[in-house]
Design a protein around this motif. Sequence first.
Motif, PDB file in Angstrom:
ATOM      1  N   ASP A   1       0.772  -1.179   0.166  1.00  0.00           N
ATOM      2  CA  ASP A   1      -0.017   0.054  -0.046  1.00  0.00           C
ATOM      3  C   ASP A   1       0.827   1.118  -0.081  1.00  0.00           C
ATOM      4  O   ASP A   1       2.078   1.403   0.207  1.00  0.00           O
ATOM      5  CB  ASP A   1      -0.959  -0.126   1.294  1.00  0.00           C
ATOM      6  CG  ASP A   1      -0.334   0.257   2.517  1.00  0.00           C
ATOM      7  OD1 ASP A   1       1.001   0.394   2.397  1.00  0.00           O
ATOM      8  OD2 ASP A   1      -0.967   0.194   3.631  1.00  0.00           O
ATOM      9  N   ARG A   2       0.191   2.247  -0.192  1.00  0.00           N
ATOM     10  CA  ARG A   2       0.719   3.670  -0.384  1.00  0.00           C
ATOM     11  C   ARG A   2       1.750   4.117   0.996  1.00  0.00           C
ATOM     12  O   ARG A   2       2.779   4.729   0.881  1.00  0.00           O
ATOM     13  CB  ARG A   2      -0.083   4.773  -0.698  1.00  0.00           C
ATOM     14  CG  ARG A   2      -0.418   4.767  -2.118  1.00  0.00           C
ATOM     15  CD  ARG A   2      -1.634   5.540  -2.571  1.00  0.00           C
ATOM     16  NE  ARG A   2      -2.227   5.520  -3.810  1.00  0.00           N
ATOM     17  CZ  ARG A   2      -3.159   5.834  -4.349  1.00  0.00           C
ATOM     18  NH1 ARG A   2      -4.186   5.927  -3.421  1.00  0.00           N
ATOM     19  NH2 ARG A   2      -3.592   5.816  -5.695  1.00  0.00           N
TER      20      ARG A   2
ATOM     21  N   TRP B   1       1.215  -1.929  -6.811  1.00  0.00           N
ATOM     22  CA  TRP B   1       1.347  -0.424  -6.061  1.00  0.00           C
ATOM     23  C   TRP B   1       2.558   0.232  -6.646  1.00  0.00           C
ATOM     24  O   TRP B   1       2.790   1.246  -6.609  1.00  0.00           O
ATOM     25  CB  TRP B   1       1.311  -0.629  -4.822  1.00  0.00           C
ATOM     26  CG  TRP B   1      -0.036  -0.722  -4.231  1.00  0.00           C
ATOM     27  CD1 TRP B   1      -0.577  -2.047  -3.538  1.00  0.00           C
ATOM     28  CD2 TRP B   1      -1.108   0.398  -4.247  1.00  0.00           C
ATOM     29  NE1 TRP B   1      -1.931  -1.373  -3.146  1.00  0.00           N
ATOM     30  CE2 TRP B   1      -2.270  -0.147  -3.724  1.00  0.00           C
ATOM     31  CE3 TRP B   1      -1.082   1.468  -4.809  1.00  0.00           C
ATOM     32  CZ2 TRP B   1      -3.456   0.454  -3.616  1.00  0.00           C
ATOM     33  CZ3 TRP B   1      -2.395   2.368  -4.687  1.00  0.00           C
ATOM     34  CH2 TRP B   1      -3.431   1.761  -4.095  1.00  0.00           C
TER      35      TRP B   1
ATOM     36  N   PRO C   1      -5.395   2.217  -8.929  1.00  0.00           N
ATOM     37  CA  PRO C   1      -5.145   0.715  -8.644  1.00  0.00           C
ATOM     38  C   PRO C   1      -6.253   0.015  -9.439  1.00  0.00           C
ATOM     39  O   PRO C   1      -6.083  -0.999  -9.688  1.00  0.00           O
ATOM     40  CB  PRO C   1      -5.250   0.805  -7.276  1.00  0.00           C
ATOM     41  CG  PRO C   1      -6.120   1.914  -6.779  1.00  0.00           C
ATOM     42  CD  PRO C   1      -5.635   3.088  -7.866  1.00  0.00           C
TER      43      PRO C   1
ATOM     44  N   CYS D   1      -2.694   0.234 -11.550  1.00  0.00           N
ATOM     45  CA  CYS D   1      -1.756   1.335 -11.704  1.00  0.00           C
ATOM     46  C   CYS D   1      -0.792   1.283 -12.878  1.00  0.00           C
ATOM     47  O   CYS D   1       0.612   1.379 -12.934  1.00  0.00           O
ATOM     48  CB  CYS D   1      -0.858   1.202 -10.564  1.00  0.00           C
ATOM     49  SG  CYS D   1      -1.661   1.496  -8.850  1.00  0.00           S
TER      50      CYS D   1
END
Length: 528
Positions: free
Chosen positions: A59-60, A292, A320, A324
């Motif tokens: 995840d970010r 990601w 996403p 992405c």
Amino acid sequence: MATFRTFLDDLRNAGQLVDVRKPVDVRHIAALVDQSSTALLFHRVRGYELPVVSGLLNDRTRIALSASCDYAQLDQRLSRALDHPVDPVEVDDEGVRGWFREGADVDLFSLPVPVFSEFDGGPTITAGVTLARDPEYGLNAGTYRFQVKERNLTGIDIVTPNNLRKLAEKALAANAPLPISINIGTHPVELMASLYKAPLGVNELGIAGGMMGRPVRLGACRTVDAPCLADAEIVLEAEILPTGWTRQEGRFGEMTRLMGDVHYNPHVRVKAVSRREDAIYYALHMPWENIWIKEHGFQAALKRVLDAAGVTVTAVNVTPGGCCHWHAIVAIRKQPGDPQNAIMASLSVADLKHVVIVDDDIDVFDAMEVEWAMATRVQADRDITILSDARSKPLDPSLPLSDGIPTTAKCGIDATIPDDVPKARYQRITYPYADELHLAAYLGEAETAEAVSEGVEVSGGAGVEGAAARIRELLAAGPRYFSGIAHEITEADFQTVARAMGELHAAGEIDQDAEGRYRLIDSVQGLR
């Protein structure tokens, strides 16, 4: 110095890594990581000496931690690194990986390499940052998958046209193997930079160095003429054999979140393995880690081409939902003609397939906002641009089967406010007193809510006649919306203000202008 190990510590300190100390079967790792909201480090993997970590970049938040910056700054950091790369340096890495095996002692099956999908062709190395050196083009870095086939033999997934494939084709034409190193357990920035689609001859490790603010450290392989990453947990010294694209492998779970087909790839012979005595095996989780870590690269590429096109970009989301990879939402500060320029520039970036251009009042990370812009600002016959026969990625399942490099249709949608439509049509609903009221006050003690209410509106006070006189004063200064009048007259409650407005309307003293604001009517001069 930032390394793979320090990154694990950073994740652990941020509550983004959980240490799993109960024994686990390697066959269960992929499913457990898929269920987890954090990265997982499995310390005891049954039948194997080494622990396994997975989900590091799912995840970010974790990606931002890897670069020690806010996620919104990642594409800027990458863009600066592209302009100001820091070349890698060669160091003496003797003793960093004290465990070494070569020749007949190489046994890839001793590594805890998971299967990620029910339909995978076998255990697959997924985090292998691969280095190759070419006399003409210099050092090349990329990350590829290696399906383990024998104790010292793998495939390498280089179906898609890329720089390593070009080097492998060059070696194949000479009927020679291509020396490579496969580096597992590297700093995430090195991994992410290796995935950037740099032109042949551009050193991706220089980009990594630019992002980290220090040179990447290179070591020397002992059995092949290729460098390795000095700080990697595990290094496989190998050669891409001159078999060509003739060996079946797969299937693989792809970044499309779908299963790919069985396809043909070269074989790779692993000549030696070196590792830290206490090495940690990194299993990059498919597909989400693969998805990601590509986002910011596309964001940086988009901003660069849009800047070159003279378009002012305020935000980019490589979604996403589009893996992405294929979909982007771009917010711009629009000048006439900018949306079309933005569409054409955006669709030139790599394999990007669909782009939506929105005004800068739209939050590109809010899917409802973007859909709303498309619903209220788009006329399909005017605002949709379609391009045919653009280069594509074979992974797109919507494409017809092809033996060569496939082509695709690309689409751009101008979801900005049309130039020939009055801006008043796009005035959003807003709520009076929104900046002054706080719901929490009304959900707490009663007297708190009353105090807040008294600060906004006072019950009683002036009567209808007094409120009407006050309204005349306000409107004499210029037109006002009803809510603005009610807000200004704090000496009367809302009911009194409404009655006063009614009295003025009945007396023919007020009406509304084209924007819905109230104004005075002068019996002699007409409207004010």
